[in-house]
Motif scaffolding. Structure first.
Motif, PDB file in Angstrom:
ATOM      1  N   THR A  27       0.863  -1.188   0.000  1.00  0.00           N
ATOM      2  CA  THR A  27       0.000   0.000   0.000  1.00  0.00           C
ATOM      3  C   THR A  27       0.892   1.227   0.000  1.00  0.00           C
ATOM      4  O   THR A  27       1.325   1.716   1.043  1.00  0.00           O
ATOM      5  CB  THR A  27      -0.945  -0.011   1.207  1.00  0.00           C
ATOM      6  N   PHE A  28       1.147   1.719  -1.191  1.00  0.00           N
ATOM      7  CA  PHE A  28       2.118   2.788  -1.435  1.00  0.00           C
ATOM      8  C   PHE A  28       1.891   3.984  -0.515  1.00  0.00           C
ATOM      9  O   PHE A  28       2.832   4.548   0.049  1.00  0.00           O
ATOM     10  CB  PHE A  28       2.004   3.196  -2.904  1.00  0.00           C
ATOM     11  N   TYR A  30       0.942   4.378   2.370  1.00  0.00           N
ATOM     12  CA  TYR A  30       1.257   4.236   3.794  1.00  0.00           C
ATOM     13  C   TYR A  30       2.690   4.672   4.121  1.00  0.00           C
ATOM     14  O   TYR A  30       2.984   5.028   5.267  1.00  0.00           O
ATOM     15  CB  TYR A  30       1.132   2.769   4.230  1.00  0.00           C
ATOM     16  N   TYR A  31       3.584   4.592   3.099  1.00  0.00           N
ATOM     17  CA  TYR A  31       5.011   4.597   3.396  1.00  0.00           C
ATOM     18  C   TYR A  31       5.748   5.831   2.889  1.00  0.00           C
ATOM     19  O   TYR A  31       5.438   6.370   1.834  1.00  0.00           O
ATOM     20  CB  TYR A  31       5.656   3.347   2.800  1.00  0.00           C
ATOM     21  N   ASP A  32       6.742   6.251   3.675  1.00  0.00           N
ATOM     22  CA  ASP A  32       7.685   7.256   3.211  1.00  0.00           C
ATOM     23  C   ASP A  32       8.505   6.639   2.080  1.00  0.00           C
ATOM     24  O   ASP A  32       8.937   5.491   2.177  1.00  0.00           O
ATOM     25  CB  ASP A  32       8.632   7.676   4.336  1.00  0.00           C
ATOM     26  N   MET A  33       8.718   7.426   1.033  1.00  0.00           N
ATOM     27  CA  MET A  33       9.446   6.917  -0.126  1.00  0.00           C
ATOM     28  C   MET A  33      10.692   7.755  -0.385  1.00  0.00           C
ATOM     29  O   MET A  33      10.775   8.909   0.015  1.00  0.00           O
ATOM     30  CB  MET A  33       8.556   6.952  -1.377  1.00  0.00           C
ATOM     31  N   GLY A  34      11.649   7.146  -1.060  1.00  0.00           N
ATOM     32  CA  GLY A  34      12.889   7.862  -1.345  1.00  0.00           C
ATOM     33  C   GLY A  34      13.420   7.574  -2.728  1.00  0.00           C
ATOM     34  O   GLY A  34      13.093   6.553  -3.332  1.00  0.00           O
ATOM     35  N   TRP A  35      14.228   8.510  -3.212  1.00  0.00           N
ATOM     36  CA  TRP A  35      15.029   8.294  -4.408  1.00  0.00           C
ATOM     37  C   TRP A  35      16.476   8.106  -3.970  1.00  0.00           C
ATOM     38  O   TRP A  35      16.998   8.888  -3.156  1.00  0.00           O
ATOM     39  CB  TRP A  35      14.927   9.471  -5.373  1.00  0.00           C
ATOM     40  N   TYR A  36      17.085   7.086  -4.514  1.00  0.00           N
ATOM     41  CA  TYR A  36      18.463   6.750  -4.221  1.00  0.00           C
ATOM     42  C   TYR A  36      19.269   6.786  -5.523  1.00  0.00           C
ATOM     43  O   TYR A  36      18.693   6.684  -6.610  1.00  0.00           O
ATOM     44  CB  TYR A  36      18.549   5.324  -3.659  1.00  0.00           C
ATOM     45  N   ARG A  37      20.573   6.904  -5.404  1.00  0.00           N
ATOM     46  CA  ARG A  37      21.417   6.797  -6.579  1.00  0.00           C
ATOM     47  C   ARG A  37      22.697   6.050  -6.238  1.00  0.00           C
ATOM     48  O   ARG A  37      23.147   6.071  -5.090  1.00  0.00           O
ATOM     49  CB  ARG A  37      21.733   8.164  -7.183  1.00  0.00           C
ATOM     50  N   GLN A  38      23.239   5.404  -7.260  1.00  0.00           N
ATOM     51  CA  GLN A  38      24.500   4.689  -7.091  1.00  0.00           C
ATOM     52  C   GLN A  38      25.378   4.985  -8.290  1.00  0.00           C
ATOM     53  O   GLN A  38      25.053   4.612  -9.422  1.00  0.00           O
ATOM     54  CB  GLN A  38      24.268   3.182  -6.954  1.00  0.00           C
ATOM     55  N   ALA A  39      26.482   5.665  -8.019  1.00  0.00           N
ATOM     56  CA  ALA A  39      27.468   5.963  -9.054  1.00  0.00           C
ATOM     57  C   ALA A  39      28.474   4.818  -9.124  1.00  0.00           C
ATOM     58  O   ALA A  39      28.638   4.079  -8.139  1.00  0.00           O
ATOM     59  CB  ALA A  39      28.177   7.275  -8.746  1.00  0.00           C
ATOM     60  N   PRO A  40      29.157   4.646 -10.243  1.00  0.00           N
ATOM     61  CA  PRO A  40      30.128   3.561 -10.373  1.00  0.00           C
ATOM     62  C   PRO A  40      31.162   3.596  -9.267  1.00  0.00           C
ATOM     63  O   PRO A  40      31.748   4.659  -8.981  1.00  0.00           O
ATOM     64  CB  PRO A  40      30.768   3.828 -11.742  1.00  0.00           C
ATOM     65  N   GLY A  41      31.365   2.464  -8.611  1.00  0.00           N
ATOM     66  CA  GLY A  41      32.371   2.364  -7.558  1.00  0.00           C
ATOM     67  C   GLY A  41      31.968   2.964  -6.226  1.00  0.00           C
ATOM     68  O   GLY A  41      32.776   3.010  -5.293  1.00  0.00           O
ATOM     69  N   LYS A  42      30.726   3.438  -6.130  1.00  0.00           N
ATOM     70  CA  LYS A  42      30.273   4.057  -4.884  1.00  0.00           C
ATOM     71  C   LYS A  42      29.074   3.312  -4.315  1.00  0.00           C
ATOM     72  O   LYS A  42      28.399   2.556  -5.023  1.00  0.00           O
ATOM     73  CB  LYS A  42      29.908   5.523  -5.125  1.00  0.00           C
ATOM     74  N   ALA A  73      -2.490   8.132  -5.857  1.00  0.00           N
ATOM     75  CA  ALA A  73      -3.500   7.489  -6.702  1.00  0.00           C
ATOM     76  C   ALA A  73      -2.841   6.660  -7.808  1.00  0.00           C
ATOM     77  O   ALA A  73      -3.446   5.707  -8.310  1.00  0.00           O
ATOM     78  CB  ALA A  73      -4.427   8.536  -7.315  1.00  0.00           C
ATOM     79  N   LYS A  74      -1.625   7.038  -8.183  1.00  0.00           N
ATOM     80  CA  LYS A  74      -0.913   6.322  -9.244  1.00  0.00           C
ATOM     81  C   LYS A  74       0.231   5.465  -8.707  1.00  0.00           C
ATOM     82  O   LYS A  74       0.996   4.901  -9.493  1.00  0.00           O
ATOM     83  CB  LYS A  74      -0.355   7.326 -10.263  1.00  0.00           C
ATOM     84  N   ASN A  75       0.353   5.383  -7.385  1.00  0.00           N
ATOM     85  CA  ASN A  75       1.453   4.625  -6.771  1.00  0.00           C
ATOM     86  C   ASN A  75       2.807   5.040  -7.346  1.00  0.00           C
ATOM     87  O   ASN A  75       3.684   4.196  -7.580  1.00  0.00           O
ATOM     88  CB  ASN A  75       1.258   3.120  -6.970  1.00  0.00           C
ATOM     89  N   THR A  76       2.974   6.323  -7.546  1.00  0.00           N
ATOM     90  CA  THR A  76       4.145   6.821  -8.254  1.00  0.00           C
ATOM     91  C   THR A  76       4.845   7.912  -7.447  1.00  0.00           C
ATOM     92  O   THR A  76       4.199   8.783  -6.866  1.00  0.00           O
ATOM     93  CB  THR A  76       3.749   7.368  -9.641  1.00  0.00           C
ATOM     94  N   ASN A  95      12.661   3.519  -3.611  1.00  0.00           N
ATOM     95  CA  ASN A  95      12.327   2.497  -2.630  1.00  0.00           C
ATOM     96  C   ASN A  95      11.742   3.193  -1.407  1.00  0.00           C
ATOM     97  O   ASN A  95      11.661   4.436  -1.373  1.00  0.00           O
ATOM     98  CB  ASN A  95      13.572   1.696  -2.232  1.00  0.00           C
ATOM     99  N   THR A  96      11.334   2.434  -0.428  1.00  0.00           N
ATOM    100  CA  THR A  96      10.901   3.052   0.815  1.00  0.00           C
ATOM    101  C   THR A  96      12.077   3.821   1.415  1.00  0.00           C
ATOM    102  O   THR A  96      13.238   3.476   1.207  1.00  0.00           O
ATOM    103  CB  THR A  96      10.393   2.003   1.807  1.00  0.00           C
ATOM    104  N   ALA A  97      11.787   4.879   2.125  1.00  0.00           N
ATOM    105  CA  ALA A  97      12.842   5.772   2.620  1.00  0.00           C
ATOM    106  C   ALA A  97      13.748   5.099   3.649  1.00  0.00           C
ATOM    107  O   ALA A  97      14.863   5.569   3.895  1.00  0.00           O
ATOM    108  CB  ALA A  97      12.221   7.036   3.194  1.00  0.00           C
ATOM    109  N   ARG A  98      13.300   4.034   4.240  1.00  0.00           N
ATOM    110  CA  ARG A  98      14.120   3.223   5.137  1.00  0.00           C
ATOM    111  C   ARG A  98      13.669   1.784   4.976  1.00  0.00           C
ATOM    112  O   ARG A  98      12.554   1.529   4.501  1.00  0.00           O
ATOM    113  CB  ARG A  98      13.985   3.682   6.574  1.00  0.00           C
ATOM    114  N   PRO A  99      14.546   0.839   5.360  1.00  0.00           N
ATOM    115  CA  PRO A  99      14.149  -0.569   5.202  1.00  0.00           C
ATOM    116  C   PRO A  99      12.926  -0.878   6.065  1.00  0.00           C
ATOM    117  O   PRO A  99      12.870  -0.494   7.236  1.00  0.00           O
ATOM    118  CB  PRO A  99      15.378  -1.333   5.703  1.00  0.00           C
ATOM    119  N   LEU A 100      11.967  -1.540   5.492  1.00  0.00           N
ATOM    120  CA  LEU A 100      10.757  -1.907   6.199  1.00  0.00           C
ATOM    121  C   LEU A 100      10.466  -3.387   5.960  1.00  0.00           C
ATOM    122  O   LEU A 100      10.717  -3.897   4.874  1.00  0.00           O
ATOM    123  CB  LEU A 100       9.568  -1.097   5.695  1.00  0.00           C
ATOM    124  N   ARG A 101       9.941  -4.027   6.977  1.00  0.00           N
ATOM    125  CA  ARG A 101       9.471  -5.399   6.771  1.00  0.00           C
ATOM    126  C   ARG A 101       7.964  -5.333   6.571  1.00  0.00           C
ATOM    127  O   ARG A 101       7.249  -4.815   7.424  1.00  0.00           O
ATOM    128  CB  ARG A 101       9.825  -6.294   7.952  1.00  0.00           C
TER     129      ARG A 101
END
Length: 125
Positions: A27-28, A30-42, A73-76, A95-101
């Motif tokens: 249920t989108f 309900y949750y805090d969401m985040g954008w993450y990035r990963q650069a090469p080698g980081k 409404a668009k889960n986006t 992904n969610t802003a922190r790990p959630l079970r």
């Protein structure tokens, strides 16, 4: 759970891009969401987050340039990126802003065990 990020591409320094990420499997709203990035080698890093109520937070290097938003409404979740710099080059994930079970019927999973394919952003200088 599925996370489908899109909108990346090749852009010149100073340009703009808008990323989108559709989430499914929970249920989108309900949750805090985040954008993450990963650069090469980081390591992967959180660059922006938005709470279920719409409050936002940004990593210092993107403050004033990136804007996170969501449409429950668009889960986006979206990331508007402007004044892009070469150091913004990375694969971007949501992904969610922190790990959630999350418990779903008879199963459960950790949201940060599922990342999707991400979307590549390349900024040329």
């Amino acid at each position: 759970v599925q996370l489908q990020a899109s909108g990346g591409g090749l852009v010149q320094a100073g340009g703009s891009l808008r990323l989108s990420c559709v989430a499914s499997g929970y249920t989108f709203s309900y949750y805090d969401m985040g954008w993450y990035r990963q650069a090469p080698g980081k390591q992967r890093e959180l660059v922006a987050s938005i709470s279920s109520g719409g409050s936002t937070s940004y990593e210092d290097s993107v403050k004033g340039r990136f804007t996170i938003s969501r449409d429950n409404a668009k889960n986006t979740v979206y990331l508007q990126m402007s004044s892009l710099k070469s150091e913004d080059t990375a694969v971007y994930y949501c992904n969610t802003a922190r790990p959630l079970r999350i418990y779903n019927g008879g199963s459960n999973y950790n949201t940060h065990d599922h990342w999707g394919q991400g979307t590549q952003v390349t900024v040329s200088s």
